[in-house]
Design a protein around this motif. Structure first.
Motif, short mmCIF file in Angstrom:
data_model
loop_
_atom_site.label_atom_id
_atom_site.label_comp_id
_atom_site.label_asym_id
_atom_site.label_seq_id
_atom_site.Cartn_x
_atom_site.Cartn_y
_atom_site.Cartn_z
N THR A 464 1.54 88.05 108.76
CA THR A 464 1.40 88.43 110.04
C THR A 464 2.70 88.47 110.79
O THR A 464 2.74 88.66 112.07
CB THR A 464 0.47 87.33 110.73
OG1 THR A 464 1.25 85.91 110.84
CG2 THR A 464 -0.83 87.01 110.05
N MET A 465 3.75 88.66 109.98
CA MET A 465 5.08 89.00 110.58
C MET A 465 5.54 87.92 111.45
O MET A 465 6.48 88.04 112.46
CB MET A 465 5.26 90.39 111.17
CG MET A 465 5.06 91.33 110.28
SD MET A 465 5.48 92.91 111.14
CE MET A 465 5.50 93.96 109.60
N GLY A 466 4.99 86.61 111.22
CA GLY A 466 5.84 85.53 112.01
C GLY A 466 6.87 84.91 111.25
O GLY A 466 7.30 85.20 110.36
N GLY A 467 7.14 83.63 111.53
CA GLY A 467 8.27 82.73 110.85
C GLY A 467 7.80 81.49 110.32
O GLY A 467 6.64 80.92 110.97
N PHE A 468 8.06 80.98 109.39
CA PHE A 468 7.63 79.49 108.91
C PHE A 468 8.64 78.50 109.34
O PHE A 468 9.75 78.37 109.21
CB PHE A 468 7.51 79.62 107.34
CG PHE A 468 7.34 78.30 106.67
CD1 PHE A 468 6.37 77.69 106.81
CD2 PHE A 468 8.34 77.80 105.84
CE1 PHE A 468 6.12 76.16 106.26
CE2 PHE A 468 7.93 76.47 105.23
CZ PHE A 468 6.73 75.74 105.66
N VAL A 469 8.12 77.69 109.93
CA VAL A 469 8.87 76.54 110.82
C VAL A 469 8.44 75.38 110.02
O VAL A 469 7.33 75.05 109.84
CB VAL A 469 8.46 76.47 112.43
CG1 VAL A 469 9.37 75.38 112.93
CG2 VAL A 469 8.66 77.91 113.03
N PHE A 470 9.59 74.45 109.92
CA PHE A 470 9.50 73.15 109.22
C PHE A 470 10.16 72.11 109.66
O PHE A 470 11.42 72.57 110.18
CB PHE A 470 9.73 73.42 107.68
CG PHE A 470 11.12 74.01 107.43
CD1 PHE A 470 12.32 73.20 107.00
CD2 PHE A 470 11.07 75.28 107.19
CE1 PHE A 470 13.44 73.99 106.97
CE2 PHE A 470 12.40 76.06 107.30
CZ PHE A 470 13.62 75.14 106.90
N LEU A 471 9.54 71.07 109.97
CA LEU A 471 10.42 69.89 110.47
C LEU A 471 11.41 69.31 109.35
O LEU A 471 11.21 69.62 108.23
CB LEU A 471 9.44 68.63 110.79
CG LEU A 471 8.42 68.90 111.92
CD1 LEU A 471 7.73 67.55 112.03
CD2 LEU A 471 9.02 69.32 113.18
N THR A 472 12.50 68.91 109.97
CA THR A 472 13.49 68.52 108.96
C THR A 472 13.73 67.09 109.24
O THR A 472 13.82 66.49 110.23
CB THR A 472 14.99 69.14 109.07
OG1 THR A 472 15.37 69.12 110.87
CG2 THR A 472 14.83 70.64 108.78
N TYR A 473 14.40 66.33 108.19
CA TYR A 473 14.44 65.09 108.00
C TYR A 473 16.00 64.75 107.54
O TYR A 473 16.72 65.65 106.97
CB TYR A 473 13.56 64.52 107.27
CG TYR A 473 12.13 64.71 107.85
CD1 TYR A 473 11.78 63.89 108.98
CD2 TYR A 473 11.30 65.69 107.69
CE1 TYR A 473 10.50 64.08 109.46
CE2 TYR A 473 10.15 65.90 108.04
CZ TYR A 473 9.82 65.30 109.19
OH TYR A 473 8.53 65.51 109.88
N GLN A 474 16.19 63.31 107.11
CA GLN A 474 17.32 63.06 106.49
C GLN A 474 17.33 63.17 105.12
O GLN A 474 16.22 63.70 104.32
CB GLN A 474 17.39 61.31 106.49
CG GLN A 474 17.51 60.65 107.96
CD GLN A 474 18.65 61.06 108.76
OE1 GLN A 474 19.70 61.02 108.22
NE2 GLN A 474 18.45 61.62 109.95
N THR A 475 18.64 63.58 104.51
CA THR A 475 18.94 64.11 103.16
C THR A 475 17.79 63.32 102.11
O THR A 475 17.83 62.05 102.09
CB THR A 475 20.30 63.93 102.73
OG1 THR A 475 21.19 64.66 103.64
CG2 THR A 475 20.41 64.70 101.32
N GLY A 476 17.00 64.44 101.40
CA GLY A 476 16.07 63.82 100.37
C GLY A 476 14.88 63.43 100.88
O GLY A 476 13.93 62.96 99.82
N ALA A 477 14.66 63.15 102.30
CA ALA A 477 13.19 62.62 102.73
C ALA A 477 12.57 63.89 103.51
O ALA A 477 12.94 65.11 103.57
CB ALA A 477 13.40 61.61 103.65
N ASN A 478 11.07 63.67 103.40
CA ASN A 478 10.24 64.65 103.80
C ASN A 478 9.29 63.95 104.88
O ASN A 478 8.46 64.62 105.24
CB ASN A 478 9.34 65.27 102.86
CG ASN A 478 8.43 64.14 102.04
OD1 ASN A 478 8.35 63.08 102.30
ND2 ASN A 478 7.69 64.78 101.26
N SER A 479 9.86 62.94 105.38
CA SER A 479 9.22 62.42 106.69
C SER A 479 10.11 61.16 106.95
O SER A 479 11.28 60.95 106.42
CB SER A 479 8.04 61.57 106.01
OG SER A 479 8.34 60.28 105.32
N GLY A 480 9.92 60.58 108.17
CA GLY A 480 10.85 59.68 108.70
C GLY A 480 11.55 59.97 109.97
O GLY A 480 11.26 60.78 110.48
N ALA A 481 12.88 59.48 109.86
CA ALA A 481 14.08 59.80 110.89
C ALA A 481 14.18 61.34 110.82
O ALA A 481 14.62 61.82 109.71
CB ALA A 481 15.05 58.93 110.71
#
Length: 519
Positions: A464-481
């Motif tokens: 749909t010509m949009g962009g993929f946005v993703f939350l970022t975290y501390q190095t090596g983590a995919n949740s948390g701070a």
């Protein structure tokens, strides 16, 4: 997967008004989706949830930049995702699950149009369609200032290019951070990513061949909301509306085109009409000029937030709520602003309190915020959620205005859809319908987003010509701070990190800027 979604949405919702670029308010137009593209009235009964089928995938419409993929990647993807391996949408077979009384049903096969999907609904005025934008490209023109330069992130993150100071008040430091990837800007890399995905938990769509269709007026200015139809002989196989920037993308391998070597393209805006033909493989650029066009000068913005409100989404909600006051202040300080409408679709899964809960478009921000604030995170259970049904509700059933407008969906979630079974409407049908209506989808991947969800979210954005946005975290983590790192495949290439609220504001700003430039 819910409170996280709600949180992100609240941020988005409050952020969106910030991104107004100009234009005077006007009367709200007649909804574009009150009828299906074949002229039938959209159903109103609650849908059944189907979970059955394996392997095959339905084809979908798409959009992307006119960047030629590498021969190797394109050939590999064509072999892996050929139409022969893609199944058309089928009827759901599983038992009905409890749903909200106002949830919309999935369409029957009789309602499916060209290419196996619903076509764009009939309209008296053109609506938006598809425009590619570079991931690292600066914001379009002075009508909307370029976003602030973000601090470079670690782990392969590139710094944001400089730009003019924003015209909206700056917000206090936000806790949530995010990055963005535009797979249409790095299309060859995207094809390699698709070809390397080995799981069977997604629906395949062959996007390896594409053509950029541009529509302009007498003065060579791009037209927003020109309607584009592509014909294979006398059969219409593609419907799209040009996005801000005057472009849409046609990807023939998503449709049953057989051995056709030539296509006819028709562009329309009001009473103006033009057509041309092109031969496959000779060019990626198809241009049409319309004579005597009186472009609509009113700037309009329709924003729909599609939120996963299952239990796993709860952890981000409180963080987003902490930014509401600053976001509201930024919105109030942003002038001039377009005519803005807000909509919301919360979704869960079969067996939960509701399957999806829609709140249709309104210009009353206070009413919208009240609905958003009333949502809570609960339910879920298994990993996948009712995303197919949510997209049907948000893309097909929502009352998108028919008048020229920038139309955006911000999808916040951490899980993909069920792909087993024979659903009547899949997320790939959702992308096709979005392109036909001129709707861009910006998925926002919350914490603990798994590979399947990333793949599906990137399909929704790219097609749909949009962009993929993703939350970022501390190095090596995919949740948390919050931090400046991601474990997702999207993080393999350089990206910039911003506060989530700033990023959403900037996305809306650049879309509006492109719309102003297209007039």
């Amino acid at each position: 997967m819910a409170r996280r979604t709600l949180a992100l949405l609240i941020v988005l919702v409050l952020i969106v008004p910030l991104a107004a670029c100009g234009g005077s308010p006007v009367q709200v137009a007649t909804p574009v989706n009150s009828t299906l593209s074949n002229g039938s009235t959209a159903p109103t009964a609650a849908p059944a949830v189907g979970e059955a089928a394996t392997g095959g995938a339905a084809a979908a419409t798409v959009g992307s930049l006119s960047v030629a993929p590498t021969a190797v990647a394109a050939a590999a993807l064509a072999e892996k995702e050929s139409p022969a391996s893609s199944g058309a949408a089928r009827q759901a077979t599983s038992a009905e699950a409890p749903v909200a009384a106002d949830a919309a049903p999935l369409p029957s096969s009789a309602e499916m149009g060209a290419g196996g999907a619903l076509s764009a609904p009939a309209a008296t005025a053109p609506a938006v369609a598809a425009e590619a934008m570079g991931a690292a490209a600066p914001a379009p023109d002075a009508a909307a200032p370029a976003p602030d330069a973000a601090a470079p992130a670690t782990g392969g993150v590139a710094p944001t290019s400089g730009g003019a100071a924003p015209s909206h008040p700056s917000a206090p430091e936000a806790s949530l951070k995010a990055g963005e990837r535009n797979d249409n800007a790095a299309f060859a890399d995207y094809l390699t990513y698709l070809q390397g995905y080995q799981q069977t938990d997604v629906r395949l769509a062959n996007v390896s061949e594409r053509y950029l269709i541009s529509v302009s007026d007498d003065n060579q200015r791009p037209l927003l909301d020109a309607r584009v139809t592509v014909y294979d002989g006398d059969r219409a196989i593609f419907h799209g509306r040009t996005y801000a920037g005057g472009k849409t993308i046609f990807m023939p391998r998503l449709f049953d085109t057989g051995n056709s070597s030539t296509f006819r393209v028709v562009a329309e805006y009001g009473q103006a009409r033009a057509e041309t033909t092109f031969t496959r493989g000779q060019t990626e650029q198809v241009e049409l000029g319309l004579r005597g066009v009186q472009a609509d000068k009113t700037l309009r913005l329709d924003l729909l937030f599609l939120l996963d409100t299952t239990g796993s989404m709860g952890d981000e909600l409180s963080r987003i709520q902490q930014t509401i006051d600053s976001i509201a202040a930024r919105i109030d300080g942003f002038t001039p602003r377009p005519e803005i409408r807000y909509s919301l679709v919360a979704y869960r899964d079969a067996g939960d309190e509701y399957l999806n809960r829609p709140f249709d478009f309104t210009s009353d921000l206070a009413a919208f915020r009240k609905e958003l604030g009333a949502l809570n995170a609960n339910g879920g259970g298994d990993t996948q959620e009712a995303l197919d049904e949510a997209l049907y509700q948000g893309v097909v059933r929502a009352s998108w205005r028919d008048a020229p407008a920038v139309r955006l969906v911000f999808l916040v979630g951490d899980a993909g859809p069920h792909v087993t079974g024979s659903p009547q409407f899949t997320y790939l049908d959702g992308t096709r319908e979005a392109v036909a209506r001129g709707v861009k989808i910006y998925p926002i991947a919350a914490s603990n987003t798994d590979p399947q969800a990333e793949y599906v979210f990137r399909q929704l954005a790219q097609q749909t010509m949009g962009g993929f946005v993703f939350l970022t975290y501390q190095t090596g983590a995919n949740s948390g701070a919050p931090g400046e790192s991601t474990t997702l495949e999207a993080g393999a290439a350089p990206y910039t990190v911003e506060r989530l609220d700033d990023l959403i504001v900037n996305i809306v700003e650049r879309e509006l800027a492109a719309a102003v430039g297209a007039r």
